[in-house]
Design a protein around this motif. Structure first.
Motif, short mmCIF file in Angstrom:
data_model
loop_
_atom_site.label_atom_id
_atom_site.label_comp_id
_atom_site.label_asym_id
_atom_site.label_seq_id
_atom_site.Cartn_x
_atom_site.Cartn_y
_atom_site.Cartn_z
N ASN A 134 15.62 70.87 6.85
CA ASN A 134 16.52 69.75 7.13
C ASN A 134 15.76 68.47 7.43
O ASN A 134 16.16 67.38 7.02
CB ASN A 134 17.45 70.11 8.30
N ARG A 135 14.65 68.59 8.15
CA ARG A 135 13.82 67.41 8.42
C ARG A 135 13.22 66.88 7.11
O ARG A 135 13.13 65.68 6.90
CB ARG A 135 12.69 67.77 9.39
N ASP A 138 15.88 64.90 5.43
CA ASP A 138 16.11 63.61 6.10
C ASP A 138 14.99 62.62 5.82
O ASP A 138 15.25 61.43 5.55
CB ASP A 138 16.22 63.81 7.62
N ASP A 142 15.48 59.01 3.72
CA ASP A 142 15.09 57.73 4.31
C ASP A 142 14.05 57.02 3.44
O ASP A 142 14.14 55.80 3.22
CB ASP A 142 14.53 57.94 5.72
#
Length: 317
Positions: A134-135, A138, A142
């Motif tokens: 999930n990181r 993300d 970004d």
């Protein structure tokens, strides 16, 4: 009796501004400064400073040497020294370790102990692997949103792809399902970039040596950039004192598997877009390497890796 002035405080490794990769150079100490010498035309040596207190790590490539005095001073400043092949990859060493870490009996052990608590618990290890993925998603979203080159060619990660990846991560009950979801995600990113850069014949081929076309150049840049990301990941793990041999996703039988897990946090965000962008321009290896190192430095990838690992501990409590 006058006292010696106190030593300036150390800059945290993740906050340091400099990373050096050297070829055909001699690293030594002169006038209490770490310098490196390179030979220019006419056989004249030119010297350049290495600001040791603000350097994260030093990679020594082909034709390099380092004195014991320089190694000692770099160790005092907490600089990690690595040995590698041409272009920064692969990472090499004459002994089992890849890096020569600065030695101190006060290096923290809490991170390794916390990691052991996660790694030996199947449920916690699976949750940590999901958190990493999930990181990764993300960080990639970004980075792509802020990349002017990707905006110019219209490369965007669709909401459908994002939702599908998050859903598969959430539903996964074992590592195999996570790896399958990760593989699908990566293939879709390659396809998205290939469409944006109008490369109908692109296919990801690791280790491809041919330089007769843009797809081959991109594949070469991807391989090269991934190795550089592995170097950054190894630095982050060494800084925290965590063993490479305790991965979340990659095989448990591979000694450096955790390096791959940590590097994957930033590869989609930094290596992949730049490889396509500079590959279509038929850039040289040196130009790609310089641009990638600068991009990673601006993005603070070591800091991102370290903070993600620390956040993993918080979530596991």
């Amino acid at each position: 009796m006058s006292k010696s002035p106190p030593s300036p405080p150390q800059i945290l490794l993740s906050k340091r501004a400099n990373v050096f990769y050297l070829e055909h150079a001699r690293v030594m100490v002169k006038d209490d400064r770490v310098i490196y010498l390179t030979e220019f035309k006419g056989g004249v040596d030119r010297a350049f400073n290495i600001p040791d207190r603000n350097t994260a790590f030093l990679l020594l490539g082909k034709g390099t040497s380092i004195t014991d005095g320089a190694a000692r001073k770099l160790a005092e400043s907490g600089v990690i020294i690595g040995f590698c092949g041409s272009g920064g990859s692969p990472l090499l060493s004459a002994v089992d370790v890849v890096f020569l870490p600065p030695q101190s009996e006060y290096r923290p052990t809490e991170y390794m102990q916390n990691w052991m608590g996660i790694w030996t618990d199947d449920a916690k290890r699976l949750d940590a692997a999901k958190f990493f993925l999930n990181r990764r998603l993300d960080i990639t979203l970004d980075a792509w949103d802020c990349d002017p080159e990707l905006r110019k060619v219209g490369a965007q990660i669709s909401d459908v792809l994002e939702r599908d990846f998050r859903s598969k991560i959430k539903r996964a009950t074992d590592t195999g399902q996570l790896l399958s979801a990760e593989g699908t995600w990566a293939k879709e990113l390659y396809a998205t970039l290939a469409r944006a850069f109008k490369l109908d014949d692109f296919a990801r081929e690791e280790g491809r040596k041919s330089r007769d076309g843009v797809p081959a150049i991109i594949n070469s840049f991807l391989d090269h950039g991934n190795y550089i990301a592995y170097g950054y990941a190894a630095v982050a793990l060494y800084a925290l004192g965590i063993s490479f041999a305790m991965p979340l996703l990659h095989g448990k039988t591979r000694r450096g598997a955790l390096v791959f897990d940590v590097a994957d946090l930033v590869k989609d965000a930094t290596v992949m877009p730049l490889a396509f962008s500079m590959g279509t321009q038929r850039a040289k290896d040196q130009d790609f390497r310089n641009a990638l190192t600068e991009s990673m430095q601006k993005a603070g990838v070591v800091d991102t890796m370290i903070e993600t690992i620390k956040q993993t501990f918080e979530k596991a409590r």
